[in-house]
Design an enzyme around this catalytic site. Structure first.
Site, PDB file in Angstrom:
ATOM      1  CE  LYS A 150       8.190  36.276   2.262  1.00 27.34           C
ATOM      2  NZ  LYS A 150       7.856  37.849   1.735  1.00 27.34           N
ATOM      3  CE  LYS A 184      -0.688  41.269  -3.652  1.00 25.38           C
ATOM      4  NZ  LYS A 184      -0.963  42.384  -2.721  1.00 25.38           N
ATOM      5  CD  GLU A 218       7.196  45.969  -2.042  1.00 28.97           C
ATOM      6  OE1 GLU A 218       6.294  46.228  -1.208  1.00 28.97           O
ATOM      7  OE2 GLU A 218       8.193  45.167  -1.982  1.00 28.97           O
ATOM      8  CG  ASP A 236      10.723  40.170   0.924  1.00 26.42           C
ATOM      9  OD1 ASP A 236      10.272  39.185   1.706  1.00 26.42           O
ATOM     10  OD2 ASP A 236      10.399  41.273   0.687  1.00 26.42           O
ATOM     11  CG  HIS A 241       4.999  37.441  -3.187  1.00 34.37           C
ATOM     12  ND1 HIS A 241       4.301  36.618  -2.348  1.00 34.37           N
ATOM     13  CD2 HIS A 241       5.498  38.429  -2.251  1.00 34.37           C
ATOM     14  CE1 HIS A 241       4.366  36.889  -0.989  1.00 34.37           C
ATOM     15  NE2 HIS A 241       5.195  38.101  -1.217  1.00 34.37           N
TER      16      HIS A 241
END
Ligand code: BG6
Length: 494
Positions: A150, A184, A218, A236, A241
Site C-alpha cells: 500500500k 497477523k 497507536e 491509511d 486494515h
C-alpha cells in the site's frame, strides 16, 4: 509446542525499493526468521533493486544490520546469518531506465519451475512503469508473481488505474496485494475461532450480538512521512486494515478456506456496508488531530508541529471513529463502532463482540445484575482471546454474581514467539496462496465506501477536532458510542 515448518522450493525474490525502511524493518527480518526456521535455504535468491549505487556486498551488510536491529537477539546465530545474507544480491537500477534491466535479468534463474516474485515496495506511481518493463522484458512467466504494498491508490479512480496497469502484465491470480493485518496471527485466528468451533456460529448474529467494536490504537505519532499527510487515518488504516477486520468478523461462513471462497464472502460484506452520506455522515463519523502536550516534565509535539512549513495548517485527520452498519439479514441493527488513531493512550488493537443481556434476570438486586457477555479478541500486544462471563462468587455467603474472564493468552498457551505478519505473507506468495491477500474487487469496493466520506469531509473545509496526545481521541468519539447507551471497551477492562 513447536510450529510446523514445511520448506518451500528455492525461489527468486526481487525487491524493488530495497533501500527503504520497509525492507530493513520488516522484509529482511521476516525472511531471516523463516530462513532460520528452515523454511528455505541458500538456493533461494533475494535480489534488491533501488537507485542507490550499492553493490551485493553493501546489500548483504544492510541485511546483517537489519537482523541486528530488528531481530530478537536470541535468534542471532552467526553461521545462519552468514548463510542467509549470502542469498542477497543487488542491482542499482532506476526502474524507468530500460538499459538497467539486463542486470536484473542476469540475476534471475531462467527456469519456469522456479517461482519468481517481484515485490514492489516503492511509490505507487512506479507500479505501472515497473509492470510495463516486466511485461515487455518477458519476466512474467506462469510462475511469476507480483506483490504490491500500500498505498494502492488514494481513491477508487487511482486504484483502478493501478490495478489496470498491474493487470496488463499479471493475471489476478499472480497479484498479491498486501494488507499486513491479514498476516497477523490473531487475525488469522478469527477464522479458526469462528469456523473451527461450532459454539459461536449459532449466536454470531443480530439476535445475540448487541454491537461490535474494532479499535486500532497507536501510541506513536504520524512521523514525518509525507505520505501520511496525503492519506490521513481514513485512507491509511480504515480503508484497508480495519475494513478487512470488519469483513472477517461479519462475513458468512465460506464454503471452504480456498482464497476465492473467502474473498467472495468478504466482498459481500463490503457491498452491504451502508453508505455514509448526508446526515449519517455528520452523526456517525468523527475525525481528530492530535495536539501536543507542553508541561514542565513532558513535551510531545502536535501533529502540526511535526509538519514541514508548506503543510502547516493541514486538515489531515490522525484519528477516525465511525459507526458503520451492515445492511444484511445477519447484522441488521448491529452497529460496528470502529476507531483508530495516532498518539493515543496506548498501542492496542482489539475486536470486541458485545453480546446482548440475558432477556430476564432471575437474581435479586442484592445478588447482582448479570453483565452481558463479551468476547475480546486482542490482536496486539498480549495476543489472545478473552470471554467475559458471569459466575457465582465462590463462598458460603449466598448467591453473588461476579464477572470473570476465560483467558486464552497466546503467550501463556504457546511457547513459540508470535510470528510477524510478513513472515506468513512473504512465504504465502511463494506457496501461491492468496487467501490472506486482497482481491481487486475487494479493494475497489472498500474505496467506494470510503471515497464519499473523504469527499464530504473535504467539502466541509473544517479542521478535525483536536485531541490531546495520550488520550483516546476527541470527546465526540466517546459521544458517538455513548449516545447509543454504549461505551468503548476500556483497556483496564481487559
Ligand atoms: C501501516 C500504516 O499500514 O500500519 C501505519 O501505514 C501504521 O501508519 C501501521 O502505523 C500499523 O501497523 P501495526 O502492525 O504496527 O499495527
Amino acid at each position: 509446542m513447536s510450529a510446523r515448518v514445511i520448506p518451500v522450493q528455492p525461489f527468486d525474490y526481487v525487491v524493488f525499493g530495497a533501500t527503504g525502511d520497509l525492507t530493513k524493518r520488516k522484509l529482511i527480518p521476516a525472511l531471516y526468521y523463516r530462513f532460520k526456521a528452515g523454511q528455505f535455504d541458500q538456493r533461494s535468491r533475494i535480489i534488491g533493486i533501488s537507485r542507490r549505487p550499492w553493490d551485493d556486498k553493501k546489500m548483504q551488510e544492510i541485511a546483517r544490520q537489519s537482523i541486528k536491529n530488528h531481530v530478537d537477539e536470541i535468534y542471532h546465530d552467526p553461521d545462519v546469518i552468514e548463510k542467509f545474507v549470502s542469498c542477497f544480491s543487488y542491482v542499482a537500477n532506476d526502474v524507468t531506465d530500460k538499459d538497467g534491466w539486463q542486470e536484473i535479468s542476469d540475476k534471475l534463474r531462467d527456469d519456469k519451475d522456479v517461482v519468481r516474485a517481484f515485490y514492489l515496495a516503492v511509490a505507487p506511481n512506479l507500479f505501472a512503469p515497473i509492470c510495463e518493463y516486466l511485461k515487455s522484458g518477458k519476466y512474467c512467466h506462469s510462475n511469476a508473481r507480483v506483490v504490491l504494498e500500500k498505498p494502492l491508490g488514494h481513491d477508487l479512480e487511482s486504484s483502478v488505474q493501478i490495478n489496470d496497469a498491474v493487470g496488463a502484465a499479471f493475471s489476478e491470480d499472480q497479484i498479491y496485494r498486501i494488507d499486513h493485518y491479514l498476516g497477523k496471527e490473531t487475525v488469522q485466528n478469527l477464522l479458526a475461532l469462528r469456523f473451527a468451533n461450532a459454539m459461536f456460529e449459532p449466536i454470531w448474529n443480530a439476535t445475540h450480538i448487541d454491537h461490535v467494536q474494532i479499535s486500532v490504537a497507536e501510541s506513536v505519532g504520524a512521523g514525518t512521512r509525507g505520505y501520511y499527510d496525503e492519506a490521513g487515518a481514513l485512507r491509511d488504516m480504515i480503508q484497508n486494515h480495519i475494513l478487512q477486520l470488519l469483513c472477517l468478523v461479519a462475513m458468512e461462513p465460506p464454503a471452504s478456506n480456498k482464497p476465492n471462497a473467502l474473498r467472495d464472502e468478504k466482498l459481500k460484506v463490503l457491498r452491504s456496508l451502508k453508505p455514509l452520506i448526508g446526515e449519517d455522515l455528520k452523526t456517525n463519523t468523527v475525525r481528530g488531530q492530535y495536539k501536543g502536550v507542553r508541561a514542565e516534565t513532558l513535551e510531545v509535539a502536535s501533529y502540526q508541529d511535526e509538519l514541514p512549513d508548506e503543510l502547516k495548517g493541514s486538515h489531515t485527520e490522525t484519528f477516525v471513529a465511525i459507526k458503520a452498519e451492515i445492511k444484511n439479514w445477519r447484522w441488521s441493527g448491529v452497529p460496528f463502532y470502529i476507531r483508530t488513531g495516532k498518539r493515543l493512550a496506548t498501542r492496542m488493537s482489539e475486536i470486541v463482540i458485545q453480546f446482548r443481556k440475558v432477556p430476564h434476570s432471575i437474581f435479586s438486586k442484592d445478588q447482582g445484575t448479570p453483565t452481558a457477555n463479551k468476547l475480546v479478541i486482542r490482536l496486539q500486544p498480549d495476543e489472545g482471546v478473552k470471554l467475559f462471563m458471569m459466575i457465582k462468587d465462590p463462598g458460603p455467603g449466598g448467591m453473588r454474581l461476579r464477572e470473570v474472564h476465560l483467558n486464552l493468552s497466546f503467550a501463556d498457551t504457546f511457547e513459540d514467539r508470535v510470528p510477524e505478519a510478513y513472515e506468513r505473507l512473504l512465504l504465502d506468495v511463494i506457496r501461491g496462496d492468496q487467501t490472506l491477500f486482497m482481491r481487486r474487487d475487494e479493494l475497489e469496493e472498500a474505496w467506494k465506501w470510503v471515497d464519499p466520506i473523504r469527499a464530504a469531509w473535504d467539502a466541509m473545509h473544517e479542521a478535525p477536532q483536536p485531541y490531546s496526545v495520550g488520550t483516546w481521541g476527541p470527546t465526540s468519539s466517546v459521544a458517538l458510542i455513548e449516545r447509543d447507551g454504549r461505551t468503548w471497551h476500556e483497556e483496564s477492562d481487559y
